[in-house]
Design a protein around this motif. Structure first.
Motif, PDB file in Angstrom:
ATOM      1  N   ASP A 107       0.775  -1.269  -0.054  1.00 15.98           N
ATOM      2  CA  ASP A 107      -0.060  -0.037   0.044  1.00 15.98           C
ATOM      3  C   ASP A 107       0.678   1.159   0.083  1.00 15.98           C
ATOM      4  O   ASP A 107       0.756   2.149  -0.716  1.00 15.98           O
ATOM      5  CB  ASP A 107      -0.973  -0.123   1.352  1.00 15.98           C
ATOM      6  N   SER A 108       1.930   1.391   0.623  1.00 11.94           N
ATOM      7  CA  SER A 108       2.709   2.448   1.020  1.00 11.94           C
ATOM      8  C   SER A 108       3.286   2.870  -0.497  1.00 11.94           C
ATOM      9  O   SER A 108       3.626   3.906  -0.859  1.00 11.94           O
ATOM     10  CB  SER A 108       3.743   2.150   2.111  1.00 11.94           C
ATOM     11  N   LEU A 109       3.875   1.481  -0.876  1.00 10.32           N
ATOM     12  CA  LEU A 109       4.893   1.681  -2.316  1.00 10.32           C
ATOM     13  C   LEU A 109       3.836   2.238  -3.241  1.00 10.32           C
ATOM     14  O   LEU A 109       4.229   2.743  -4.413  1.00 10.32           O
ATOM     15  CB  LEU A 109       5.248   0.486  -2.683  1.00 10.32           C
ATOM     16  N   PHE A 110       2.816   1.910  -3.260  1.00  9.17           N
ATOM     17  CA  PHE A 110       1.628   2.031  -4.465  1.00  9.17           C
ATOM     18  C   PHE A 110       1.421   3.666  -4.287  1.00  9.17           C
ATOM     19  O   PHE A 110       1.253   4.359  -5.370  1.00  9.17           O
ATOM     20  CB  PHE A 110       0.358   1.234  -4.198  1.00  9.17           C
ATOM     21  N   VAL A 111       1.294   4.124  -3.098  1.00  6.69           N
ATOM     22  CA  VAL A 111       0.830   5.552  -2.861  1.00  6.69           C
ATOM     23  C   VAL A 111       2.028   6.232  -3.605  1.00  6.69           C
ATOM     24  O   VAL A 111       1.968   7.346  -4.341  1.00  6.69           O
ATOM     25  CB  VAL A 111       0.598   6.051  -1.405  1.00  6.69           C
ATOM     26  N   GLN A 112       3.323   5.824  -3.202  1.00 11.59           N
ATOM     27  CA  GLN A 112       4.519   6.631  -3.646  1.00 11.59           C
ATOM     28  C   GLN A 112       4.644   6.661  -5.030  1.00 11.59           C
ATOM     29  O   GLN A 112       4.932   7.618  -5.854  1.00 11.59           O
ATOM     30  CB  GLN A 112       5.703   6.081  -3.013  1.00 11.59           C
ATOM     31  N   ALA A 113       4.541   5.431  -5.758  1.00 11.49           N
ATOM     32  CA  ALA A 113       4.522   5.148  -7.296  1.00 11.49           C
ATOM     33  C   ALA A 113       3.485   5.963  -7.795  1.00 11.49           C
ATOM     34  O   ALA A 113       3.817   6.710  -8.962  1.00 11.49           O
ATOM     35  CB  ALA A 113       4.452   3.754  -7.462  1.00 11.49           C
ATOM     36  N   MET A 114       2.392   6.026  -7.321  1.00 12.17           N
ATOM     37  CA  MET A 114       1.311   6.873  -7.745  1.00 12.17           C
ATOM     38  C   MET A 114       1.607   8.237  -7.867  1.00 12.17           C
ATOM     39  O   MET A 114       1.419   8.948  -8.973  1.00 12.17           O
ATOM     40  CB  MET A 114      -0.022   6.684  -7.016  1.00 12.17           C
TER      41      MET A 114
END
Length: 430
Positions: A107-114
């Motif tokens: 979840d954290s990685l996805f928010v940063q990549a987004m």
């Protein structure tokens, strides 16, 4: 410690003092979510919400700092949060917690990549496909291949760019425009931003602090930094990091007010990037772009490194002992798979960053009391303690159709806490 030693990848070569420990924590916690959620928080809850968002991260780091010294004293030979969980939990509780850690990590990685994808779309001449490929490749070589040592080498540069942008750019604009015209423009076009008696904003602040503390409490990268900061300086390091971090959302809020003080707006998420249209100096434009990329890349690199370390040390090695060569091999494979996953998923989904934070807020809130038990208890805990967070989170999600998200988060926290307290009373009377 030799570079070929896998422990060098996990912890780096040195113990950190206060100054570099603060830099390392800021490089981890000034994230894409900070950049993207600050505009939405300010627009939705006004200045009170902007102040509340800054309190969320500040208090989370300060409160975790109070526990960090206890962690170092009780677990001197551990290196990751997974090492502590393996020591304190039964197999079923351990695997449940590892699953939660991996899910929240994605979840954290996805928010940063987004955030990186939005940034590339807004300001880069490159197609988003190529831009994301280059960006994630950079993060893979820093966090996936370089390890803690490479992250530390870049942390000072990242933090310098971040503070250079949030200090120089607001000062530049307030000197040009003046403080009073900005205030009058906000008062004319967006008077709701100045309304400070917003009870919904107060409710948001307390809930955000709860979520922020739960998020830090189970953050893989933060736990790794607890073990590499000198024991006698760990509490002060987290306190200073929290106080300094609080200034960054406030600076971003001031930048946002500069953008909208004389006009209306259409898209909340593009507001922060419309700043480029107002910047006349090429140097400041480059500084702002580097600030955004450095903040997001440092957060992704730290998360990739921490998640990979957790997977290799606390998942694969549980099944069989690995040689250093095997650990390095699986590190490259797993971190590469994470980057490929992010590349694919960012092109498919584009959710609201603040909504995503509060959606996972049920999990973060339900984890707080069980994690206190895990950190402070002196013996192995039964499966009921970690699974109390599961019951709490499920309870919160079940009431979501009937109530607002903020109340559901507090319900998750209450259910989890009640189960843990019942266990405590049972142990006392038996």
């Amino acid at each position: 410690m030799k570079r070929e030693d896998y422990q060098f990848y996990v912890s780096g070569a040195i113990k950190l003092g206060i100054s570099f420990g603060v830099v390392s924590l800021l490089a981890r916690w000034v994230t894409g979510n900070t950049i993207l959620a600050s505009p939405e928080t300010l627009i939705k809850y006004g200045l009170t919400g902007g102040i509340g968002y800054s309190l969320m991260g500040a208090l989370a780091l300060i409160l975790f700092g109070l526990l960090a010294k206890k962690i170092r004293e009780r677990y001197p030979d551990q290196h990751t949060i997974g090492d502590v969980l393996r020591l304190k939990l039964t197999p079923s509780g351990y695997w449940y917690m590892i699953t939660v850690l991996l899910i929240t990590s994605l979840d954290s990685l996805f928010v940063q990549a987004m955030g990186a994808g939005i940034l590339i779309h807004m300001i880069s001449p490159l197609p988003i496909f190529i831009g994301m490929l280059l960006f994630l490749s950079f993060c893979f070589f820093v966090g996936g291949v370089g390890g803690m040592q490479r992250i530390h080498q870049l942390a000072g540069i990242n933090v310098s760019l971040i503070f250079g942008a949030v200090i120089i750019i607001p000062v530049y604009f307030f000197i040009q425009e003046g403080v009073f015209p900005v205030y009058e423009g906000i008062k004319l076009y967006h008077p709701y931003l100045l309304y400070i008696k917003n009870t919904e904003a107060i409710w948001f602040i307390f809930t955000a602090i709860l979520i922020g503390f739960g998020q830090v409490l189970i953050d893989r990268a933060t736990w790794q930094r607890v073990f590499i900061i000198k024991k006698e300086k760990v509490r002060m390091t987290f306190t200073l990091a929290g106080l300094i971090w609080a200034t960054i959302p406030l600076a971003l809020s001031s930048l946002l007010m500069i953008i909208i003080f004389g006009r209306s707006y259409e898209n909340i998420y593009s507001l922060i990037f419309e700043l480029i249209e107002k910047i006349q100096s090429t140097v400041l434009i480059v500084l702002f772009v580097l600030f955004c990329f450095s903040a997001i890349s440092s957060a992704i690199s730290a998360e990739i490194h921490a998640t990979t370390s957790l997977f290799v040390r606390n998942v694969l090695e549980v099944f069989r002992k690995l040689t250093d060569r095997e650990k390095w091999k699986y590190t490259y494979i797993f971190s590469g798979a994470i980057c490929v996953f992010l590349f694919v998923i960012v092109t498919i989904l584009t959710p609201n960053p603040l909504e995503l934070l509060f959606f996972f807020g049920n999990i973060y809130a339900s984890m707080i009391v069980p994690m206190f038990y895990i950190i402070l208890s002196k013996r192995k805990l039964p499966s009921l303690i970690p699974f109390a967070s599961l019951i709490g989170a499920i309870g919160g999600y079940l009431v979501l159709p009937f109530t607002e998200n903020l109340l559901a988060i507090w319900l998750s926290f209450a259910i989890s806490s009640f189960i843990c307290l019942c266990f405590t009373f049972y142990k006392w009377f038996n």
